[in-house]
Design a protein around this motif. Structure first.
Motif, PDB file in Angstrom:
ATOM      1  N   UNK A 189       6.639   4.714   4.103  1.00 37.63           N
ATOM      2  CA  UNK A 189       6.242   6.122   4.148  1.00 37.63           C
ATOM      3  C   UNK A 189       6.969   6.839   5.281  1.00 37.63           C
ATOM      4  N   UNK A 190       7.009   6.193   6.441  1.00 33.89           N
ATOM      5  CA  UNK A 190       7.687   6.787   7.609  1.00 33.89           C
ATOM      6  C   UNK A 190       9.165   7.013   7.303  1.00 33.89           C
ATOM      7  N   UNK A 191       9.794   6.050   6.643  1.00 34.30           N
ATOM      8  CA  UNK A 191      11.208   6.182   6.276  1.00 34.30           C
ATOM      9  C   UNK A 191      11.400   7.371   5.335  1.00 34.30           C
ATOM     10  N   UNK A 244       6.305   4.610  12.737  1.00 40.79           N
ATOM     11  CA  UNK A 244       7.325   5.657  12.907  1.00 40.79           C
ATOM     12  C   UNK A 244       8.286   5.292  14.039  1.00 40.79           C
ATOM     13  N   UNK A 274      -7.728  -2.476   6.900  1.00 42.04           N
ATOM     14  CA  UNK A 274      -6.478  -3.219   7.032  1.00 42.04           C
ATOM     15  C   UNK A 274      -5.333  -2.304   6.625  1.00 42.04           C
ATOM     16  N   UNK A 275      -4.436  -2.069   7.563  1.00 43.11           N
ATOM     17  CA  UNK A 275      -3.312  -1.174   7.298  1.00 43.11           C
ATOM     18  C   UNK A 275      -2.097  -2.024   6.960  1.00 43.11           C
ATOM     19  N   UNK A 276      -1.465  -1.684   5.854  1.00 35.03           N
ATOM     20  CA  UNK A 276      -0.273  -2.403   5.423  1.00 35.03           C
ATOM     21  C   UNK A 276       0.943  -1.810   6.148  1.00 35.03           C
ATOM     22  N   UNK A 277       1.459  -2.544   7.120  1.00 38.42           N
ATOM     23  CA  UNK A 277       2.565  -2.045   7.943  1.00 38.42           C
ATOM     24  C   UNK A 277       3.808  -1.792   7.094  1.00 38.42           C
ATOM     25  N   UNK A 278       4.022  -2.664   6.124  1.00 35.63           N
ATOM     26  CA  UNK A 278       5.205  -2.503   5.266  1.00 35.63           C
ATOM     27  C   UNK A 278       5.137  -1.170   4.507  1.00 35.63           C
ATOM     28  N   UNK A 279       3.977  -0.870   3.948  1.00 33.43           N
ATOM     29  CA  UNK A 279       3.792   0.386   3.226  1.00 33.43           C
ATOM     30  C   UNK A 279       3.922   1.581   4.147  1.00 33.43           C
ATOM     31  N   UNK A 280       3.387   1.424   5.348  1.00 37.84           N
ATOM     32  CA  UNK A 280       3.432   2.507   6.332  1.00 37.84           C
ATOM     33  C   UNK A 280       4.873   2.786   6.770  1.00 37.84           C
ATOM     34  N   UNK A 281       5.641   1.743   6.954  1.00 42.92           N
ATOM     35  CA  UNK A 281       7.052   1.907   7.354  1.00 42.92           C
ATOM     36  C   UNK A 281       7.853   2.578   6.237  1.00 42.92           C
ATOM     37  N   UNK A 314       0.836  -1.199   0.000  1.00 43.49           N
ATOM     38  CA  UNK A 314       0.000   0.000   0.000  1.00 43.49           C
ATOM     39  C   UNK A 314       0.873   1.252   0.000  1.00 43.49           C
ATOM     40  N   UNK A 347       9.545  10.029   5.015  1.00 41.51           N
ATOM     41  CA  UNK A 347       9.320  11.300   5.703  1.00 41.51           C
ATOM     42  C   UNK A 347      10.516  11.637   6.594  1.00 41.51           C
TER      43      UNK A 347
END
Lengths: 151, 62
Positions: free
Chosen positions: B48-50, A126, B39-46, A39, B52
């Motif tokens: 994005x966090x990286x 984060x 459903x949140x995709x943790x891999x995608x979120x990480x 995603x 940022x």
């Protein structure tokens, strides 16, 4: 097609093959989708609040790194910084940094429609990234709440 | 392949490819509430966090 034909052994065997084929195809497709399409979360709209929070964080980044190296501030397991030693400059810096991080996290949740548990997931992601990016000697909080120096 | 078997296989393949659509029909005076789990995709979120955090570090005021 009558009931006799449906219950026929050969027909049943063919049906089982079709069901198995369908299940395998569903499994293959869902696995491929999960592997190929992570995603994509991002800021869809760069609002003035997001821009301000990013600029503020960039402006205090060096000072924050120095305080982390001195062990005055640490990265906690919720995606924020925690003041670990009493320091007048660190108190204000910690509050400002956490306020800006919160703005960024909430904007991500809102713009990507991550739902009611989205903020927790974003904070967790984060926190993991901050832990990975922390330099040697920086204080980081483990998942059980214990603080340790990153080696 | 028998017509019934063809129909079932077509349905299964179409479902696998297009996913499922759930259509709710009810009384307009009693709206149906569906509590959907996001459903949140943790891999995608990480990732994005990286991105940022990289942006913050790279644009840091010296």
């Amino acid at each position: 097609m009558n009931l006799h034909n449906i219950l026929n052994f050969r027909e049943g065997f063919a049906m089982r093959k079709i069901y198995a084929l369908g299940m395998i195809m569903s499994l293959v497709l869902s696995t491929a989708t999960a592997l190929c399409f992570a995603a994509d979360y991002d800021y869809k709209t760069m609002t003035p609040d997001i821009e301000k929070a990013l600029k503020n964080r960039q402006a205090r980044y060096q000072q924050l790194q120095r305080l982390k190296q001195e062990g005055v501030i640490g990265e906690n397991n919720k995606g924020y910084v925690t003041e670990l030693k009493n320091d007048a400059s660190a108190t204000a810096l910690t509050a400002d940094e956490n306020r800006d991080r919160r703005v960024l996290y909430e904007a991500l949740v809102e713009q990507n429609k991550l739902g009611s548990t989205g903020l927790l997931e974003v904070q967790k992601a984060f926190a993991e990234v901050q832990k990975e990016k922390a330099g040697a000697g920086d204080m980081i909080q483990g998942s059980s709440g214990d603080w340790k120096k990153k080696s | 392949m028998k017509p019934f078997a063809e129909l079932v296989s077509f349905f299964l393949i179409a479902t696998a490819i297009t996913g499922c659509t759930v259509k709710a029909v009810g009384d307009p005076n009693r709206p149906i509430t569906i509590n959907a789990n996001v459903v949140v995709d943790i891999r995608g979120l990480k990732q994005t966090a990286t991105n940022i955090e990289d942006m913050v570090a790279q644009g840091a005021v010296k």
